[in-house]
Design an enzyme around this catalytic site. Structure first.
Site, PDB file in Angstrom:
ATOM      1  N   ASP A   1       0.876  -1.176   0.000  1.00  0.00           N
ATOM      2  CA  ASP A   1       0.000   0.000   0.000  1.00  0.00           C
ATOM      3  C   ASP A   1       0.913   1.225   0.000  1.00  0.00           C
ATOM      4  O   ASP A   1       2.130   1.122   0.193  1.00  0.00           O
ATOM      5  CB  ASP A   1      -0.946  -0.056   1.209  1.00  0.00           C
ATOM      6  CG  ASP A   1      -2.197   0.803   1.005  1.00  0.00           C
ATOM      7  OD1 ASP A   1      -2.219   1.588   0.028  1.00  0.00           O
ATOM      8  OD2 ASP A   1      -3.122   0.718   1.827  1.00  0.00           O
TER       9      ASP A   1
ATOM     10  N   ASP B   1      -3.720   7.215  -3.596  1.00  0.00           N
ATOM     11  CA  ASP B   1      -5.069   7.738  -3.846  1.00  0.00           C
ATOM     12  C   ASP B   1      -5.442   8.729  -2.750  1.00  0.00           C
ATOM     13  O   ASP B   1      -4.749   8.826  -1.729  1.00  0.00           O
ATOM     14  CB  ASP B   1      -6.082   6.577  -3.913  1.00  0.00           C
ATOM     15  CG  ASP B   1      -5.951   5.600  -2.763  1.00  0.00           C
ATOM     16  OD1 ASP B   1      -4.799   5.290  -2.371  1.00  0.00           O
ATOM     17  OD2 ASP B   1      -6.973   5.131  -2.231  1.00  0.00           O
TER      18      ASP B   1
ATOM     19  N   GLY C   1     -11.565   3.808   1.097  1.00  0.00           N
ATOM     20  CA  GLY C   1     -12.373   4.696   1.943  1.00  0.00           C
ATOM     21  C   GLY C   1     -13.473   3.992   2.709  1.00  0.00           C
ATOM     22  O   GLY C   1     -14.427   4.636   3.158  1.00  0.00           O
TER      23      GLY C   1
HETATM   24  N1  GUN Z   1      -6.365   1.042   3.184  1.00  0.00           N
HETATM   25  C1  GUN Z   1      -7.608   1.110   3.680  1.00  0.00           C
HETATM   26  N2  GUN Z   1      -8.348   1.986   2.955  1.00  0.00           N
HETATM   27  C2  GUN Z   1      -7.548   2.468   1.996  1.00  0.00           C
HETATM   28  C3  GUN Z   1      -7.752   3.397   0.926  1.00  0.00           C
HETATM   29  O1  GUN Z   1      -8.821   3.967   0.723  1.00  0.00           O
HETATM   30  N3  GUN Z   1      -6.672   3.606   0.112  1.00  0.00           N
HETATM   31  C4  GUN Z   1      -5.477   2.987   0.315  1.00  0.00           C
HETATM   32  N4  GUN Z   1      -4.473   3.223  -0.546  1.00  0.00           N
HETATM   33  N5  GUN Z   1      -5.275   2.132   1.303  1.00  0.00           N
HETATM   34  C5  GUN Z   1      -6.295   1.864   2.129  1.00  0.00           C
END
Ligand code: GUN
Length: 709
Positions: free
Chosen positions: A104, A139, A212
């Site tokens: 992430d 994002d 989100g």
């Molecule tokens: N991890 C939990 N929610 C989100 C999100 O909306 N975007 C990203 N990149 N990681 C997340």
């Protein structure tokens, strides 16, 4: 236990491709191909905090069968020692994990802490340089409490970053393209369209996480969660897996999977363990209050809750994390198995009782199935019903909510739109029916329990439409062996009579039969032997074939009559039709497991000749008709010699498919001139066929080319 082998890297041309191997409506078993092995979905990416490794990634690979995990590139980027190790030795070495590594980007940290110190391109470059398999762009997290304007801003800014992010990701790393938009269905649909179509040098995103949603899950706002999912799915390319960002509670898996989620990620297994809580598919249990384990696991075998309570904190966290991971994996296995045997919806129905919030969400989805909204949610729901095989082999338990199951809704819709009163009667007369005979109070198989009475009544009045009362509505006698109707299980009373006059009339109205005289009978065991029995029976057999061709193959009943002209049949020892011949040649066989039909090549060829519509092409629109003809898949010339000899139709070799193609029901395969190449059973829908590039699209029963050609 032997250590698991290292993963097999995918072929270069397969990198990032997703294939669907089995499905139950929107739920699918897939394979996502990566340089560090294929990932079987639906699956969970356990979150690894590189600073606190509660369960070693190597152990996850070797003992738990974890094919891919997720870690946070921003956390690594922020820690100088981790960052330099990751850049010099690679992320797989840093984590000591041989499978696929997903990262992430720091968006979640920006949600928690307000901001991050890294730019969108810098963090993608960093993920690429660590050798990550699937990275995530930065994002903009759209919180559900933001204004619509702010959420629109999050959707637009995320979309603006898409192409620069794809550009720096390069050729090697696959990229997640998150969907934002808060709880606004239209913004989710817009975000899906923008992110799904974003491309740089021919490359788009490999996976679409729904972002989100963590605050919604924390507040148990599951109805909105699933509304978002359905809205997003309406516009997402069907060849890309959908990931539920931050969702890892097993209680949510069956319903999320039934609605089309392929991947989950979560640190819940470790976080809950640190807090002395156990995950179960029915909710969370506190270690403090129990004397016995609610769910068993290898990790807890031989211990008691008291033993575990007495352990040191660290030891306790590890054993509970292992238990939580096992329970999570077991629920995913259960879900995959339910997809394979066509019961994912039943599993979701069962699990919906785990919490009142989840139940509210499930009931809302049922309402959508029953009466879809206009807009993206309704579009997804209708697509889900159409992609569900209407027939099931084997028994199905009758429950109050059975009417809302997608396969039942699908078969009911087919019955309502494609069944017609016979065009001619047993005595060769034509004209409208004189009466309706309703069989009540008899359990299946009706060809055994009611046949004598049916023959007697038809011989008495040839223009009789025979209907059967089943616990889920009235059906024509011609469809008596179609599962689900004939395979419902429950106590004896379900076979009725259970409907009052008003209900019966209402049901007959749907078939246009409410204005003619109605006779309701409970069949007698010993109906009289009748001299006309053979002739009536042959007529009934033919009606059954014509009606099944209409319902399941969209063949107009008048064409079905032509197909079955001079029909003869062969019966099994249990008195069921096994082969249907027309003009002396075998055209189809009823499928004894679910009452469907399997065409022969000769039957497929006749069905093809009877289909007058233009050869399907992706992108062209089709006529809207109840009987558009046997669904066709048109393949490109290169594939014809292979498919013609019986090889399966593979994605990537298809130039068009009829939109009424139904997974699990017969289809034919034609070449660009419309000539028959093969026939078989589609796995994917026409929309999926237009975008998938890997895997089997149609399981071919037989090629139309002679083997020696
Ligand atoms: N991890 C939990 N929610 C989100 C999100 O909306 N975007 C990203 N990149 N990681 C997340």
């Amino acid at each position: 236990m032997d250590a698991r082998n290292e993963p097999e890297p995918c072929r270069e041309q397969d990198k990032g491709l997703f294939e669907i191997t089995q499905r139950d409506g929107a739920a699918r078993i897939g394979r996502l191909h990566s340089k560090h092995g294929a990932i079987t979905t639906p699956m969970l990416l356990p979150v690894i905090n590189p600073n606190i490794r509660t369960i070693e990634p190597r152990e996850m690979w070797e003992k738990y069968g974890i094919e891919a995990l997720i870690t946070n590139s921003y956390v690594i980027w922020k820690h100088e020692d981790l960052r330099s190790q990751a850049l010099s030795n690679g992320i797989h070495s840093l984590l000591d994990f041989p499978g696929a590594v997903v990262t992430d980007s720091g968006t979640f940290q920006s949600y928690v802490y307000g901001d991050v110190e890294v730019g969108p391109e810098e963090i993608v470059t960093f993920q690429r340089d660590m050798g990550v398999d699937i990275g995530t762009m930065l994002d903009v997290f759209g919180r559900p409490d933001m204004t619509r304007e702010q959420l629109e801003g999050a959707v637009d800014e995320t979309a603006n970053r898409a192409i620069p992010s794809l550009s720096v990701a390069g050729n090697e790393m696959l990229l997640n393209g998150p969907i934002q938009g808060g709880t606004h269905a239209d913004l989710r649909a817009k975000s899906s369209l923008l992110m799904g179509s974003a491309e740089n040098e021919g490359r788009g995103f490999a996976v679409h996480p729904i972002g989100g949603i963590v605050p919604l899950m924390e507040q148990q706002r599951y109805r909105e969660l699933f509304e978002i999912l359905l809205a997003s799915k309406s516009n997402l390319p069907p060849d890309r897996p959908v990931h539920f960002f931050g969702c890892g509670h097993p209680m949510l898996f069956p319903m999320a999977i039934a609605l089309g989620v392929d991947m989950f990620d979560s640190a819940a297994y470790a976080i809950f363990a640190r807090d002395d809580r156990l995950l179960t598919p029915e909710g969370t249990v506190k270690l403090g209050g129990i004397q016995e384990w609610p769910f068993h696991s290898h990790a807890l075998f031989g211990t008691t809750p008291q033993n575990v309570r007495e352990m040191e904190k660290d030891e306790r966290s590890i054993i509970l994390a292992k238990h939580n991971l096992e329970v999570t994996q077991a629920e995913l296995s259960r879900c995959r198995e339910a997809i394979r045997n066509g019961t994912i919806w039943e599993l979701a129905e069962k699990r919906s009782h785990a919490s009142p919030h989840l139940r509210e969400a499930f009931v809302w989805v049922q309402e959508q199935l029953d009466d879809p909204d206009e807009g993206p949610v309704g579009d997804s729901v209708l697509r889900m019903i159409a992609s569900t095989n209407p027939l099931r082999a084997g028994g199905e338990g009758l429950g109050e909510e059975i009417d809302f199951r997608p396969h039942i809704l699908h078969i009911q819709a087919l019955l309502a739109t494609r069944w017609r009163v016979p065009g001619s009667w047993w005595d060769s007369s034509a004209g409208p029916p004189e009466r309706v005979l309703l069989i009540e109070g008899a359990p299946p198989p009706w060809r055994v329990t009611a046949l004598g009475s049916v023959i007697e009544k038809i011989a008495e009045e040839p223009r009789t439409v025979v209907m059967i009362s089943t616990p889920i509505g009235l059906i024509p006698f011609s469809l008596e062996d179609l599962s689900p109707w004939c395979h419902l299980t429950g106590p004896d009373w379900i076979w009725g009579p259970i409907f009052d006059d008003h209900e019966v009339l209402g049901a007959l109205e749907e078939f246009g039969l409410s204005d003619i005289p109605l006779v309701r009978i409970a069949p007698r065991d010993e109906a009289e032997e009748h001299s006309e029995a053979i002739g009536v029976r042959e007529w009934l057999d033919r009606c059954s074939v014509v009606d099944k061709l209409a319902l399941l193959c969209a063949i107009n009943p008048s064409e079905g009559c032509k197909m079955t002209n001079e029909m003869t049949s062969r019966r099994s020892r249990t008195d069921r039709v096994v082969n249907v011949n027309s003009g002396g040649k075998h055209i189809l066989s009823p499928r004894l497991t679910d009452g469907g039909i399997s065409l022969t090549t000769h039957g497929a060829s006749i069905a093809n000749e009877l289909n007058p519509s233009p050869i399907p092409e992706f992108g062209s629109s089709e006529e809207d008709s109840a009987f558009p003809g046997i669904p066709r898949v048109c393949i490109i010339d290169d594939a014809v010699p292979f498919v013609g000899k019986g090889r399966n139709v593979m994605h990537g070799y298809i130039s068009g498919a009829d939109s009424h193609l139904t997974p699990g029901q017969p289809c034919i395969v034609v070449d660009s001139n419309g000539s028959l190449v093969a026939h078989g059973t589609p796995i994917t829908t026409h929309l999926e066929m237009s975008s998938l590039r890997k895997g089997v699209a149609v399981k071919v029963r037989e090629g139309a080319m002679k083997l020696d050609q």
